[in-house]
Motif scaffolding. Structure first.
Motif, PDB file in Angstrom:
ATOM      1  N   MET A  93       1.155  -1.303   0.158  1.00  0.00           N
ATOM      2  CA  MET A  93      -0.148  -0.009   0.239  1.00  0.00           C
ATOM      3  C   MET A  93       0.461   1.285   0.136  1.00  0.00           C
ATOM      4  O   MET A  93       2.098   1.166   0.323  1.00  0.00           O
ATOM      5  CB  MET A  93      -1.327  -0.236   0.953  1.00  0.00           C
ATOM      6  CG  MET A  93      -2.060   0.987   1.256  1.00  0.00           C
ATOM      7  SD  MET A  93      -3.861   0.907   0.664  1.00  0.00           S
ATOM      8  CE  MET A  93      -4.571   0.399   2.382  1.00  0.00           C
ATOM      9  N   ARG A  94       0.507   2.047  -0.740  1.00  0.00           N
ATOM     10  CA  ARG A  94       1.902   3.178  -0.996  1.00  0.00           C
ATOM     11  C   ARG A  94       0.633   4.419  -0.224  1.00  0.00           C
ATOM     12  O   ARG A  94       0.610   5.602   0.070  1.00  0.00           O
ATOM     13  CB  ARG A  94       1.728   3.544  -2.066  1.00  0.00           C
ATOM     14  CG  ARG A  94       2.503   2.301  -3.045  1.00  0.00           C
ATOM     15  CD  ARG A  94       3.026   3.823  -4.818  1.00  0.00           C
ATOM     16  NE  ARG A  94       4.339   3.200  -4.444  1.00  0.00           N
ATOM     17  CZ  ARG A  94       4.798   3.497  -6.565  1.00  0.00           C
ATOM     18  NH1 ARG A  94       3.655   3.379  -7.087  1.00  0.00           N
ATOM     19  NH2 ARG A  94       6.557   2.662  -7.125  1.00  0.00           N
ATOM     20  N   GLY A  95      -1.112   4.447  -0.835  1.00  0.00           N
ATOM     21  CA  GLY A  95      -1.561   5.473   0.110  1.00  0.00           C
ATOM     22  C   GLY A  95      -3.198   4.818  -0.487  1.00  0.00           C
ATOM     23  O   GLY A  95      -3.518   3.830  -0.554  1.00  0.00           O
ATOM     24  N   LEU A  96      -4.156   5.893   0.309  1.00  0.00           N
ATOM     25  CA  LEU A  96      -5.568   5.968  -0.285  1.00  0.00           C
ATOM     26  C   LEU A  96      -6.095   7.216   0.247  1.00  0.00           C
ATOM     27  O   LEU A  96      -5.422   8.572   1.089  1.00  0.00           O
ATOM     28  CB  LEU A  96      -5.821   4.741   1.229  1.00  0.00           C
ATOM     29  CG  LEU A  96      -5.922   5.740   2.967  1.00  0.00           C
ATOM     30  CD1 LEU A  96      -7.283   6.377   2.994  1.00  0.00           C
ATOM     31  CD2 LEU A  96      -6.872   4.287   3.246  1.00  0.00           C
ATOM     32  N   LYS A  97      -7.799   7.526  -0.298  1.00  0.00           N
ATOM     33  CA  LYS A  97      -8.355   8.929  -0.308  1.00  0.00           C
ATOM     34  C   LYS A  97      -9.893   8.155  -0.122  1.00  0.00           C
ATOM     35  O   LYS A  97     -10.159   7.593  -0.955  1.00  0.00           O
ATOM     36  CB  LYS A  97      -8.189   9.449  -1.302  1.00  0.00           C
ATOM     37  CG  LYS A  97      -9.346  10.507  -1.834  1.00  0.00           C
ATOM     38  CD  LYS A  97      -9.099  11.392  -3.422  1.00  0.00           C
ATOM     39  CE  LYS A  97      -9.890  12.383  -3.104  1.00  0.00           C
ATOM     40  NZ  LYS A  97     -11.070  12.335  -3.222  1.00  0.00           N
ATOM     41  N   TYR A  98     -10.087   8.936   0.812  1.00  0.00           N
ATOM     42  CA  TYR A  98     -11.983   8.458   1.377  1.00  0.00           C
ATOM     43  C   TYR A  98     -12.243   9.408   1.611  1.00  0.00           C
ATOM     44  O   TYR A  98     -11.826  11.208   2.638  1.00  0.00           O
ATOM     45  CB  TYR A  98     -11.816   7.917   2.465  1.00  0.00           C
ATOM     46  CG  TYR A  98     -12.994   7.466   3.126  1.00  0.00           C
ATOM     47  CD1 TYR A  98     -13.333   6.838   2.574  1.00  0.00           C
ATOM     48  CD2 TYR A  98     -13.243   8.341   4.225  1.00  0.00           C
ATOM     49  CE1 TYR A  98     -14.840   6.304   3.086  1.00  0.00           C
ATOM     50  CE2 TYR A  98     -14.180   7.974   4.950  1.00  0.00           C
ATOM     51  CZ  TYR A  98     -15.707   7.392   4.045  1.00  0.00           C
ATOM     52  OH  TYR A  98     -16.662   7.117   5.149  1.00  0.00           O
ATOM     53  N   ASP A  99     -14.047   9.962   0.729  1.00  0.00           N
ATOM     54  CA  ASP A  99     -14.531  10.711   0.615  1.00  0.00           C
ATOM     55  C   ASP A  99     -15.151  11.476   1.798  1.00  0.00           C
ATOM     56  O   ASP A  99     -16.310  10.346   2.106  1.00  0.00           O
ATOM     57  CB  ASP A  99     -15.204  11.402  -0.350  1.00  0.00           C
ATOM     58  CG  ASP A  99     -14.414  11.643  -1.646  1.00  0.00           C
ATOM     59  OD1 ASP A  99     -13.255  11.595  -1.478  1.00  0.00           O
ATOM     60  OD2 ASP A  99     -14.561  11.864  -2.538  1.00  0.00           O
ATOM     61  N   LEU A 100     -15.104  11.647   2.772  1.00  0.00           N
ATOM     62  CA  LEU A 100     -15.825  12.217   4.215  1.00  0.00           C
ATOM     63  C   LEU A 100     -17.454  12.380   3.791  1.00  0.00           C
ATOM     64  O   LEU A 100     -18.484  12.311   4.297  1.00  0.00           O
ATOM     65  CB  LEU A 100     -15.186  13.261   5.744  1.00  0.00           C
ATOM     66  CG  LEU A 100     -13.554  12.637   5.731  1.00  0.00           C
ATOM     67  CD1 LEU A 100     -13.124  13.603   6.922  1.00  0.00           C
ATOM     68  CD2 LEU A 100     -14.664  11.280   6.408  1.00  0.00           C
ATOM     69  N   ASP A 101     -17.698  13.228   3.253  1.00  0.00           N
ATOM     70  CA  ASP A 101     -18.651  14.226   1.862  1.00  0.00           C
ATOM     71  C   ASP A 101     -17.977  14.077   0.043  1.00  0.00           C
ATOM     72  O   ASP A 101     -17.386  14.056  -0.007  1.00  0.00           O
ATOM     73  CB  ASP A 101     -19.273  14.735   3.119  1.00  0.00           C
ATOM     74  CG  ASP A 101     -18.438  15.975   3.453  1.00  0.00           C
ATOM     75  OD1 ASP A 101     -17.887  16.217   3.273  1.00  0.00           O
ATOM     76  OD2 ASP A 101     -18.247  15.935   4.771  1.00  0.00           O
TER      77      ASP A 101
END
Length: 442
Positions: free
Chosen positions: A83-91
């Motif tokens: 894993m290098r990274g992640l992006k998660y949208d809170l809203d």
């Protein structure tokens, strides 16, 4: 971090090393609500790795769950699969980005989602109903509703006859990755039917509140909303002697409880100035708005208050000020809606608090200038729909996103043909043109 951006180790002397290969990007919309650890496990991480990645995320977001329906993007090393990274949208406003900086260091930050604003210049003809024609042309529901409200007192748009022509200018905000689209306010609109033409021009009053006006500077649309939320039913009415379901005692209930779905938008019922926006004891998250003639509207038990609402800031009728919740002393999701008149509670179902907002004399010159600019922009859009002229001059066209493209129907040469054969010939002439329908009524 932006969606699609690669993660690579950083070196001070890049001359002696090869750059890391681009990351493998895996994007999905979550199908269930679950702890972050559950999704990291499914992504192939071991127990220690899960702990290393989940802890920074929780600290940064103050959240331990990935919610159903939210976008998630994972970045992996193409060679090792690490894993290098992640992006998660809170809203639709904020996202958590997490990245490996090397040497076991993982950093998580909360960043605003970046938007770009696109102008929308559009024209279309009504064939059977205004709503259907607008939806077929991709116009967002808030824009459709705004137009219906604006012209409600002048003409019911649901009763527009076939052949009516609509010209529309508005803006929308689109996230850079294309995930979210937010319709902004109507800028200008023109609706022509028969011998009548309706006009709407957006203009901000002395307090910076936007309104739609006609060409003479008279305000359009409702000056107040009957109810601030789309609700299912009224569970409790206005009463000075009501049995409280939580306290199990009789006490005044100086408002009405509107049962609605959790998260349903709550709107200001009229123009006004924020008196307070925050925690208010039994009412939980609560907004108070002061209006003209010593009126105050009150909105309680909100799950969340809209960002930017601060004391002394102005809001306009229909502006979303929060969302239905069950905070404070509440048994379930609903909105406690109340009103005060000169400091005394009154039944909100019996009061009207709107005020008329014609363009003031000192701002008339500015309004005329803005109106002229919008009229010029509307005039450049193609003319559609039926007119009180011969069928030979009708030329359907469609324009969107500033890219004008036209389809012209050649004048029918056979003047002796019947009305029905003329219609058939016009349809044949556009049959092979994609994405265009014949809008005129020959």
């Amino acid at each position: 971090m932006e969606a699609g951006r690669d993660y690579a180790d950083s070196y001070e002397d890049s001359e002696y090393v090869d750059p890391a290969p681009p990351s493998i990007t895996i994007s999905t919309t979550l199908e269930r609500t679950a702890p972050i650890e559950s999704y990291l496990r499914e992504a192939g991480l071991e127990r220690d790795e899960i702990r290393e990645w989940s802890a920074p995320f929780k600290r940064a977001s103050q959240n331990s769950l990935f919610q159903k329906g939210h976008p998630l993007t994972i970045y992996k090393d193409p060679e090792s699969g690490e894993m290098r990274g992640l992006k998660y949208d809170l809203d639709d406003r904020m996202a958590v980005t997490e990245a490996s900086l090397g040497a076991g260091i993982i950093k998580a930050t909360v960043q605003p989602i970046q938007y770009i604003t696109k102008p929308i210049n559009l024209t279309f003809a009504v064939k059977d109903s205004f709503r259907r024609a607008a939806a077929e042309n991709g116009i967002p529901a808030p824009i459709i509703e705004s137009l219906e409200d604006a012209f409600a007192d002048r003409h019911d748009l649901a009763r527009l006859a076939p052949g009516a022509a609509v010209k529309l200018i508005y803006h929308e905000k689109v996230s850079r990755d294309g995930t979210y689209t937010q319709a902004q306010e109507v800028e200008a609109a023109q609706i022509r039917f028969g011998s009548r033409t309706l006009m709407a021009i957006s203009f901000r009053d002395e307090h910076g509140r936007p309104h739609l006006y006609d060409e003479k500077g008279r305000v359009l649309g409702p000056q107040f909303l009957r109810f601030p939320v789309n609700f299912k039913y009224i569970s409790s009415g206005f009463s000075f002697h009501r049995y409280h379901p939580v306290l199990h005692a009789f006490r005044p209930h100086v408002g009405v409880d509107l049962v609605a779905q959790l998260g349903e938008p709550v709107k200001a019922v009229a123009d006004g100035k924020i008196e307070s926006a925050g925690w208010a004891g039994e009412l939980g998250n609560c907004v108070r708005i002061g209006h003209a003639h010593d009126m105050v509207s009150i909105y309680g038990h909100l799950s969340k208050i809209s960002p930017g609402l601060k004391p002394d800031s102005y809001v306009h009728v229909g502006q979303v000020i929060g969302f239905v919740g069950s905070t404070g002393l509440s048994t379930g999701p609903h909105l406690h809606f109340a009103m005060e008149k000169r400091g005394e509670y009154v039944n909100p179902l019996n009061e009207k608090i709107g005020e008329n907002h014609p363009v003031s004399p000192r701002m008339q010159a500015l309004f005329n200038n803005i109106k002229g600019r919008y009229q010029s922009m509307l005039a450049k859009l193609p003319d559609l729909g039926s007119r009180d002229v011969s069928a030979d001059s009708r030329k359907p066209a469609i324009s969107k996103f500033g890219d004008l493209y036209h389809v012209s129907i050649k004048r029918l040469k056979n003047r002796r043909s019947s009305r029905s054969s003329a219609r058939a010939e016009a349809r044949r002439s556009v049959r092979n043109v994609s994405d265009v329908e014949f809008e005129g009524a020959l």
